[in-house]
Design a protein around this motif. Sequence first.
Motif, PDB file in Angstrom:
ATOM      1  N   THR A  54      34.083  -5.772  -3.517  1.00 42.70           N
ATOM      2  CA  THR A  54      34.240  -7.110  -2.942  1.00 42.70           C
ATOM      3  C   THR A  54      35.623  -7.265  -2.317  1.00 42.70           C
ATOM      4  OG1 THR A  54      32.720  -8.022  -4.593  1.00 42.70           O
ATOM      5  CG2 THR A  54      34.165  -9.577  -3.439  1.00 42.70           C
ATOM      6  N   GLU A  55      36.642  -6.790  -3.004  1.00 43.71           N
ATOM      7  CA  GLU A  55      37.999  -6.868  -2.464  1.00 43.71           C
ATOM      8  C   GLU A  55      38.131  -6.032  -1.196  1.00 43.71           C
ATOM      9  OE1 GLU A  55      40.482  -5.553  -5.628  1.00 43.71           O
ATOM     10  OE2 GLU A  55      40.046  -7.270  -6.926  1.00 43.71           O
ATOM     11  N   TYR A  56      37.493  -4.865  -1.198  1.00 45.67           N
ATOM     12  CA  TYR A  56      37.628  -3.976  -0.050  1.00 45.67           C
ATOM     13  C   TYR A  56      36.971  -4.554   1.201  1.00 45.67           C
ATOM     14  CZ  TYR A  56      37.453   0.124   2.918  1.00 45.67           C
ATOM     15  OH  TYR A  56      37.595   0.977   3.982  1.00 45.67           O
ATOM     16  N   LEU A  57      35.900  -5.306   1.009  1.00 46.36           N
ATOM     17  CA  LEU A  57      35.238  -5.909   2.165  1.00 46.36           C
ATOM     18  C   LEU A  57      36.188  -6.826   2.928  1.00 46.36           C
ATOM     19  CD1 LEU A  57      31.670  -6.739   0.767  1.00 46.36           C
ATOM     20  CD2 LEU A  57      32.373  -4.844   2.251  1.00 46.36           C
ATOM     21  N   GLY A  58      37.149  -7.407   2.218  1.00 46.58           N
ATOM     22  CA  GLY A  58      38.143  -8.246   2.883  1.00 46.58           C
ATOM     23  C   GLY A  58      39.273  -7.461   3.524  1.00 46.58           C
ATOM     24  N   GLN A  59      39.349  -6.176   3.219  1.00 45.78           N
ATOM     25  CA  GLN A  59      40.428  -5.334   3.744  1.00 45.78           C
ATOM     26  C   GLN A  59      39.988  -4.479   4.932  1.00 45.78           C
ATOM     27  OE1 GLN A  59      41.030  -3.219   0.061  1.00 45.78           O
ATOM     28  NE2 GLN A  59      42.896  -4.372  -0.444  1.00 45.78           N
ATOM     29  N   ARG A  60      38.718  -4.080   4.956  1.00 49.33           N
ATOM     30  CA  ARG A  60      38.271  -3.102   5.952  1.00 49.33           C
ATOM     31  C   ARG A  60      38.232  -3.726   7.345  1.00 49.33           C
ATOM     32  NH1 ARG A  60      32.522  -2.728   6.957  1.00 49.33           N
ATOM     33  NH2 ARG A  60      32.803  -0.477   7.176  1.00 49.33           N
ATOM     34  N   PRO A  61      38.487  -2.923   8.373  1.00 48.57           N
ATOM     35  CA  PRO A  61      38.489  -3.442   9.744  1.00 48.57           C
ATOM     36  C   PRO A  61      37.092  -3.829  10.203  1.00 48.57           C
ATOM     37  CG  PRO A  61      39.618  -1.318   9.579  1.00 48.57           C
ATOM     38  CD  PRO A  61      38.870  -1.517   8.304  1.00 48.57           C
ATOM     39  N   ALA A  62      37.039  -4.560  11.311  1.00 52.01           N
ATOM     40  CA  ALA A  62      35.764  -4.969  11.887  1.00 52.01           C
ATOM     41  C   ALA A  62      35.007  -3.756  12.436  1.00 52.01           C
ATOM     42  CB  ALA A  62      36.000  -5.984  13.003  1.00 52.01           C
ATOM     43  N   TYR A  63      33.692  -3.840  12.377  1.00 52.23           N
ATOM     44  CA  TYR A  63      32.840  -2.745  12.842  1.00 52.23           C
ATOM     45  C   TYR A  63      33.100  -2.399  14.305  1.00 52.23           C
ATOM     46  CZ  TYR A  63      28.514  -0.290  14.139  1.00 52.23           C
ATOM     47  OH  TYR A  63      27.604   0.617  14.630  1.00 52.23           O
ATOM     48  N   ASP A  64      33.320  -3.396  15.151  1.00 48.52           N
ATOM     49  CA  ASP A  64      33.498  -3.098  16.571  1.00 48.52           C
ATOM     50  C   ASP A  64      34.838  -2.448  16.878  1.00 48.52           C
ATOM     51  OD1 ASP A  64      35.162  -5.264  16.284  1.00 48.52           O
ATOM     52  OD2 ASP A  64      34.093  -6.558  17.692  1.00 48.52           O
ATOM     53  N   ALA A  65      35.699  -2.300  15.860  1.00 46.64           N
ATOM     54  CA  ALA A  65      36.948  -1.549  16.040  1.00 46.64           C
ATOM     55  C   ALA A  65      36.776  -0.087  15.626  1.00 46.64           C
ATOM     56  CB  ALA A  65      38.078  -2.186  15.241  1.00 46.64           C
TER      57      ALA A  65
ATOM     58  N   LEU B 191      31.177   6.507   0.646  1.00 44.07           N
ATOM     59  CA  LEU B 191      30.925   7.087   1.965  1.00 44.07           C
ATOM     60  C   LEU B 191      31.864   6.543   3.030  1.00 44.07           C
ATOM     61  CD1 LEU B 191      27.058   7.400   1.855  1.00 44.07           C
ATOM     62  CD2 LEU B 191      28.652   9.246   2.337  1.00 44.07           C
ATOM     63  N   ASN B 192      32.428   5.358   2.808  1.00 44.23           N
ATOM     64  CA  ASN B 192      33.569   4.920   3.618  1.00 44.23           C
ATOM     65  C   ASN B 192      34.821   5.427   2.918  1.00 44.23           C
ATOM     66  OD1 ASN B 192      31.773   1.926   4.060  1.00 44.23           O
ATOM     67  ND2 ASN B 192      32.266   3.285   5.744  1.00 44.23           N
ATOM     68  N   LEU B 193      35.470   6.412   3.497  1.00 37.79           N
ATOM     69  CA  LEU B 193      36.612   7.037   2.837  1.00 37.79           C
ATOM     70  C   LEU B 193      37.718   6.038   2.542  1.00 37.79           C
ATOM     71  CD1 LEU B 193      38.003   9.554   1.774  1.00 37.79           C
ATOM     72  CD2 LEU B 193      38.707  10.085   4.116  1.00 37.79           C
ATOM     73  N   GLY B 194      37.872   5.033   3.418  1.00 40.51           N
ATOM     74  CA  GLY B 194      38.878   4.013   3.163  1.00 40.51           C
ATOM     75  C   GLY B 194      38.679   3.328   1.828  1.00 40.51           C
ATOM     76  N   ARG B 195      37.422   3.120   1.443  1.00 43.28           N
ATOM     77  CA  ARG B 195      37.160   2.485   0.144  1.00 43.28           C
ATOM     78  C   ARG B 195      37.591   3.401  -0.995  1.00 43.28           C
ATOM     79  NH1 ARG B 195      31.478   0.823  -2.921  1.00 43.28           N
ATOM     80  NH2 ARG B 195      32.526  -0.164  -4.692  1.00 43.28           N
ATOM     81  N   GLN B 196      37.317   4.689  -0.873  1.00 41.36           N
ATOM     82  CA  GLN B 196      37.777   5.632  -1.899  1.00 41.36           C
ATOM     83  C   GLN B 196      39.291   5.530  -2.086  1.00 41.36           C
ATOM     84  OE1 GLN B 196      36.687   9.780  -1.760  1.00 41.36           O
ATOM     85  NE2 GLN B 196      34.932   9.350  -0.446  1.00 41.36           N
ATOM     86  N   LEU B 197      40.012   5.594  -0.965  1.00 38.86           N
ATOM     87  CA  LEU B 197      41.477   5.580  -1.035  1.00 38.86           C
ATOM     88  C   LEU B 197      41.995   4.264  -1.582  1.00 38.86           C
ATOM     89  CD1 LEU B 197      42.254   7.331   2.376  1.00 38.86           C
ATOM     90  CD2 LEU B 197      42.345   8.349   0.092  1.00 38.86           C
ATOM     91  N   ALA B 198      41.348   3.165  -1.207  1.00 38.09           N
ATOM     92  CA  ALA B 198      41.769   1.857  -1.712  1.00 38.09           C
ATOM     93  C   ALA B 198      41.550   1.770  -3.218  1.00 38.09           C
ATOM     94  CB  ALA B 198      41.019   0.746  -0.992  1.00 38.09           C
ATOM     95  N   TRP B 199      40.425   2.319  -3.698  1.00 40.80           N
ATOM     96  CA  TRP B 199      40.175   2.293  -5.138  1.00 40.80           C
ATOM     97  C   TRP B 199      41.167   3.194  -5.882  1.00 40.80           C
ATOM     98  CZ3 TRP B 199      38.368   6.244  -8.519  1.00 40.80           C
ATOM     99  CH2 TRP B 199      38.173   5.806  -9.832  1.00 40.80           C
ATOM    100  N   LEU B 200      41.433   4.367  -5.347  1.00 45.38           N
ATOM    101  CA  LEU B 200      42.410   5.248  -5.996  1.00 45.38           C
ATOM    102  C   LEU B 200      43.786   4.583  -6.050  1.00 45.38           C
ATOM    103  CD1 LEU B 200      41.426   8.690  -4.402  1.00 45.38           C
ATOM    104  CD2 LEU B 200      41.110   8.009  -6.787  1.00 45.38           C
ATOM    105  N   ALA B 201      44.164   3.890  -4.972  1.00 50.01           N
ATOM    106  CA  ALA B 201      45.464   3.213  -4.943  1.00 50.01           C
ATOM    107  C   ALA B 201      45.525   2.099  -5.978  1.00 50.01           C
ATOM    108  CB  ALA B 201      45.730   2.650  -3.553  1.00 50.01           C
ATOM    109  N   GLN B 202      44.393   1.479  -6.222  1.00 53.97           N
ATOM    110  CA  GLN B 202      44.343   0.409  -7.213  1.00 53.97           C
ATOM    111  C   GLN B 202      44.302   0.954  -8.640  1.00 53.97           C
ATOM    112  OE1 GLN B 202      40.571  -2.016  -7.974  1.00 53.97           O
ATOM    113  NE2 GLN B 202      41.771  -3.459  -6.747  1.00 53.97           N
TER     114      GLN B 202
END
Length: 459
Positions: free
Chosen positions: A108-119, A129-140
Amino acid sequence: MATENTAAIAVLDIGKTNVKLALIDDAGRVLAEQRRPNTVLRDGPYPHHDTDGIWTWMLDTLKGFAAQAQVTAIVPVTHGATAALVDDNGLVLPVLDYEFEPPAQQHTEYLGQRPAYDATYSPQLPAGLNLGRQLAWLAQAFPADVARAKHILMYPQYWAWRLSGVAAGEVTSLGCHTDLWQPASAQYSQLVERMGWTQQMPALRNAWDALGAVSPDVAARTGLPADCQVICGIHDSNASLLRHLDPQGSHAAPPAVLSTGTWVIAAVPGGPLDGLKEQSDMLANCSALGQPVPCMRFMGGREFAALAGTDATACSVDDLQQIIDQGTYALPTFAEAGGPFAGRKGSVVGPALPADAERTALATLYVVLMSDYCLTALGSAGDIVVEGSFTNNPHFAPLLAALRRGQQVIVTDDASGTTGGGWMLAHWGKVPAVQAHAAAPIALQGWAQYRERWLTLVG
């Protein structure tokens, strides 16, 4: 026959299911090949890849290759959605398996952090499968470890770094539904800066760049020449696509490519981005040339195994006809990892299947229909090239050809386009000689009507 004087390269091909090391000579002929399972370990803080096991196996295999040929280069090719965080001594955390599902609150927190799809043209995907979510969770979850990481390396470049000691970034893995890259503008997304990862991203290199020679320790342990070069490396489905790209841009209509394996990825180079839909798991990958490539995919190899069984019995044309005649349908999805029908639970409707061969037939019809669905959604209108493990299924391409009237379906004799793409990186500017043939459409009564009924059932 290979001799110690035969020049060759080694391609490290890490798929989600298996790891392969191939020895390929300068003419593109495979001289030797070894495989092992790509094991996920569960003895650490989270499910992670057996990087030490792969490393030991790879060095032992390279030692055997070095006795067979003069190995001039090593090329890493790997699956996507995977990164390694390293300092000067090695991994600071185990390499997270992208099928791990971080806590729901973090999502839920990551959905507020990830960029817009059209970017990013990176759809919201399950698990990691979204690597950004993996990295955000590891950072947390492991803030001190992530903070001390010197580099965030995409998975092919992790192996290149471990072999050579040189850190690099590369666009095909960065642009593979990571949320980290903007394919249309060829730059990092806002997420990278927002999360403070910019300084940990190494300098970008071309997939075909030689990063340097193998380390002295690797040379000593394997017997490889001290000047054996380590190539930067590439994401696996982009390796399959590579031979169909034209660096000079002289081909008006490159073919669509179906890269088949654990994942089936339909790619239409040169296709428009404005028709991509996030809710359908459509995305823009980034080619080795830095160009956005509209793609759509599903976990076809895993779904086939779920329907047919891991010890699938070969099916005949009569078995396929029987499934069509009796009206048994497989409806998506049979893997919990994205695809155009993500979130649905797979089901089989219609008369039951008493024979193993009929289950294989149903699985074959299913993956053909899913592939056809993806190609249609992407607007594929020209030639279609089938590469990868489904080339071993004698019915896949003919069934697809029967549905794609007006398009030529071409089958390569290379069950691993990833290996051929890896060879190209070490011989940039050359294309390996690959035998290919156009698939003759298979004549099954009611096949087109079966597809229409399937499309109605899937909605």
